[in-house]
Design a protein around this motif. Structure first.
Motif, PDB file in Angstrom:
ATOM      1  N   ARG A 120       0.814  -1.139  -0.085  1.00  0.00           N
ATOM      2  CA  ARG A 120       0.058   0.210  -0.141  1.00  0.00           C
ATOM      3  C   ARG A 120       0.817   1.328  -0.067  1.00  0.00           C
ATOM      4  O   ARG A 120       1.752   1.596   0.829  1.00  0.00           O
ATOM      5  CB  ARG A 120      -0.902   0.027   1.200  1.00  0.00           C
ATOM      6  CG  ARG A 120      -1.943   1.002   1.246  1.00  0.00           C
ATOM      7  CD  ARG A 120      -2.808   1.097   2.596  1.00  0.00           C
ATOM      8  NE  ARG A 120      -3.700   2.313   2.549  1.00  0.00           N
ATOM      9  CZ  ARG A 120      -3.490   3.224   3.234  1.00  0.00           C
ATOM     10  NH1 ARG A 120      -2.235   3.443   3.890  1.00  0.00           N
ATOM     11  NH2 ARG A 120      -4.348   4.407   3.436  1.00  0.00           N
ATOM     12  N   GLU A 121       0.728   2.062  -0.988  1.00  0.00           N
ATOM     13  CA  GLU A 121       1.376   3.274  -1.028  1.00  0.00           C
ATOM     14  C   GLU A 121       3.095   3.028  -1.286  1.00  0.00           C
ATOM     15  O   GLU A 121       3.847   3.847  -0.437  1.00  0.00           O
ATOM     16  CB  GLU A 121       1.016   4.382  -0.044  1.00  0.00           C
ATOM     17  CG  GLU A 121      -0.478   4.635  -0.073  1.00  0.00           C
ATOM     18  CD  GLU A 121      -0.900   5.737   0.860  1.00  0.00           C
ATOM     19  OE1 GLU A 121      -0.108   6.126   1.779  1.00  0.00           O
ATOM     20  OE2 GLU A 121      -1.956   6.201   0.716  1.00  0.00           O
ATOM     21  N   GLY A 122       3.343   2.051  -1.730  1.00  0.00           N
ATOM     22  CA  GLY A 122       4.806   1.794  -1.961  1.00  0.00           C
ATOM     23  C   GLY A 122       5.529   1.083  -0.760  1.00  0.00           C
ATOM     24  O   GLY A 122       6.611   1.020  -0.668  1.00  0.00           O
ATOM     25  N   THR A 142      -8.182  -3.966   7.176  1.00  0.00           N
ATOM     26  CA  THR A 142      -7.868  -3.964   8.749  1.00  0.00           C
ATOM     27  C   THR A 142      -6.380  -3.551   8.639  1.00  0.00           C
ATOM     28  O   THR A 142      -6.105  -2.593   9.623  1.00  0.00           O
ATOM     29  CB  THR A 142      -8.003  -5.185   9.411  1.00  0.00           C
ATOM     30  OG1 THR A 142      -9.464  -5.488   9.141  1.00  0.00           O
ATOM     31  CG2 THR A 142      -7.533  -5.010  10.736  1.00  0.00           C
ATOM     32  N   LEU A 143      -5.483  -3.990   7.971  1.00  0.00           N
ATOM     33  CA  LEU A 143      -3.994  -3.574   7.973  1.00  0.00           C
ATOM     34  C   LEU A 143      -3.819  -2.106   7.510  1.00  0.00           C
ATOM     35  O   LEU A 143      -2.963  -1.378   8.053  1.00  0.00           O
ATOM     36  CB  LEU A 143      -3.196  -4.700   7.289  1.00  0.00           C
ATOM     37  CG  LEU A 143      -3.101  -6.049   7.987  1.00  0.00           C
ATOM     38  CD1 LEU A 143      -2.545  -6.900   6.694  1.00  0.00           C
ATOM     39  CD2 LEU A 143      -2.118  -5.897   9.277  1.00  0.00           C
ATOM     40  N   SER A 144      -4.452  -1.920   6.364  1.00  0.00           N
ATOM     41  CA  SER A 144      -4.518  -0.428   6.031  1.00  0.00           C
ATOM     42  C   SER A 144      -4.936   0.546   6.954  1.00  0.00           C
ATOM     43  O   SER A 144      -4.202   1.876   7.199  1.00  0.00           O
ATOM     44  CB  SER A 144      -5.367  -0.141   4.675  1.00  0.00           C
ATOM     45  OG  SER A 144      -5.029  -0.985   3.641  1.00  0.00           O
ATOM     46  N   GLN A 145      -5.803   0.345   7.624  1.00  0.00           N
ATOM     47  CA  GLN A 145      -6.509   1.245   8.791  1.00  0.00           C
ATOM     48  C   GLN A 145      -5.375   1.439   9.823  1.00  0.00           C
ATOM     49  O   GLN A 145      -5.336   2.241  10.487  1.00  0.00           O
ATOM     50  CB  GLN A 145      -7.959   0.697   9.280  1.00  0.00           C
ATOM     51  CG  GLN A 145      -9.032   0.930   8.121  1.00  0.00           C
ATOM     52  CD  GLN A 145     -10.295   0.248   8.532  1.00  0.00           C
ATOM     53  OE1 GLN A 145     -10.342  -0.782   9.407  1.00  0.00           O
ATOM     54  NE2 GLN A 145     -11.395   0.655   8.161  1.00  0.00           N
ATOM     55  N   ARG A 146      -4.822   0.200  10.430  1.00  0.00           N
ATOM     56  CA  ARG A 146      -3.736   0.032  11.297  1.00  0.00           C
ATOM     57  C   ARG A 146      -2.664   1.036  11.096  1.00  0.00           C
ATOM     58  O   ARG A 146      -1.888   2.013  11.683  1.00  0.00           O
ATOM     59  CB  ARG A 146      -3.416  -1.245  11.645  1.00  0.00           C
ATOM     60  CG  ARG A 146      -4.426  -1.984  12.251  1.00  0.00           C
ATOM     61  CD  ARG A 146      -3.775  -3.302  12.693  1.00  0.00           C
ATOM     62  NE  ARG A 146      -4.962  -4.421  13.235  1.00  0.00           N
ATOM     63  CZ  ARG A 146      -4.727  -5.511  13.614  1.00  0.00           C
ATOM     64  NH1 ARG A 146      -3.561  -6.244  13.134  1.00  0.00           N
ATOM     65  NH2 ARG A 146      -5.627  -6.536  13.879  1.00  0.00           N
ATOM     66  N   THR A 147      -2.271   0.804   9.813  1.00  0.00           N
ATOM     67  CA  THR A 147      -1.182   1.859   9.118  1.00  0.00           C
ATOM     68  C   THR A 147      -1.354   3.052   8.986  1.00  0.00           C
ATOM     69  O   THR A 147      -0.601   4.061   9.541  1.00  0.00           O
ATOM     70  CB  THR A 147      -0.699   1.216   7.641  1.00  0.00           C
ATOM     71  OG1 THR A 147      -0.456  -0.177   7.635  1.00  0.00           O
ATOM     72  CG2 THR A 147       0.462   1.978   7.140  1.00  0.00           C
TER      73      THR A 147
END
Length: 251
Positions: free
Chosen positions: A212-214, A240-245
């Motif tokens: 995500r985003e490189g 879920t992982l994107s939101q955590r990031t």
């Protein structure tokens, strides 16, 4: 799942960065892919997947970082014979027939005479194009062009197969057949790196790199990613992982 030695590395990337103008497409991406592994790169459009595999294959250069394929620093022209690459956009000669395209690329890979003819027939049968090899590629549908591109990438029986969205535009029955063959190739020792947006394809990989985003937000088996996130699907796990990031970045 393919079992490989942890010291048997097919592709290694360390802190790979690539920018186009002011936009950073890859941001210190690091990854190790083992020999014989079927590795999936999963991420939305613009996440850096295609740029990453172009750098792996030596088609593009990183601005910073290190890339090794089979222990060799990339890019190296002599590595052309050791890997097969299928781009997201079909690079075919429209005025030539399917067979002529395969013969041209097969000779570039170093195949000659009987070996070339044998591999043309074998790979054409695999992607269900045997009956259409005499037709000009200009007359092919989009799905047929994708299948021809895949056959060309497989021609020289490469040690590493790099596939960018290989099943886009291919019907579900043939898509299943192609994935069955990918599993056979992997079990026989071919390293396969594939980008996909299709969740059921992602779940068939030995391991996944979610990007995500490189940046990689997870690298694990599909089961490991689900267990880590408590999600019911890879799609849900990615969200879920994107939101955590995002939460970590704001903190």
């Amino acid at each position: 799942m393919t079992i490989v030695s942890q010291h048997s590395t097919a592709v290694a990337l360390k802190n790979v960065t690539r920018a186009f103008g002011h936009r950073t497409v890859l941001d210190r991406a690091s990854l190790t892919i083992h020999r014989g592994e079927l590795f999936g790169l999963l991420g939305p459009s613009g996440s850096g997947k295609t740029t990453l595999i172009k750098i792996m294959a030596g088609i593009d250069r990183a601005d910073a970082g290190e890339v090794h394929m089979l222990g060799v620093p990339m890019p190296k022209l002599e590595m052309l014979h050791r890997f097969g690459y299928m781009a997201q956009s079909d690079a075919l000669y429209m005025e030539l027939t399917g067979r002529q395209n395969m013969a041209f690329f097969g000779k570039l890979y170093g195949l000659r005479r009987s070996a070339l003819n044998r591999r043309i027939e074998e790979t054409a049968a695999l992607v269900d194009l045997a009956e259409h090899l005499g037709n000009p590629v200009a007359a092919y549908s989009g799905g047929m062009k994708r299948r021809l591109s895949l056959a060309i990438a497989l021609l020289h029986e490469p040690e590493i197969l790099v596939l960018d969205e290989p099943t886009v535009g291919i019907d579900p029955v043939l898509r299943q057949s192609i994935w069955q063959e990918l599993h056979v190739l992997s079990r026989n020792g071919t390293t396969i790196i594939v980008t996909t947006h299709v969740m059921d394809e992602a779940e068939q990989c030995d391991r996944l790199g979610l990007i995500r985003e490189g940046r990689f937000i997870a690298t694990d088996t599909p089961a490991g990613i689900l267990q880590h996130t408590g999600a019911a699907s890879i799609e849900e796990a990615f969200i879920t992982l994107s939101q955590r990031t995002e939460g970590g970045a704001r903190a």
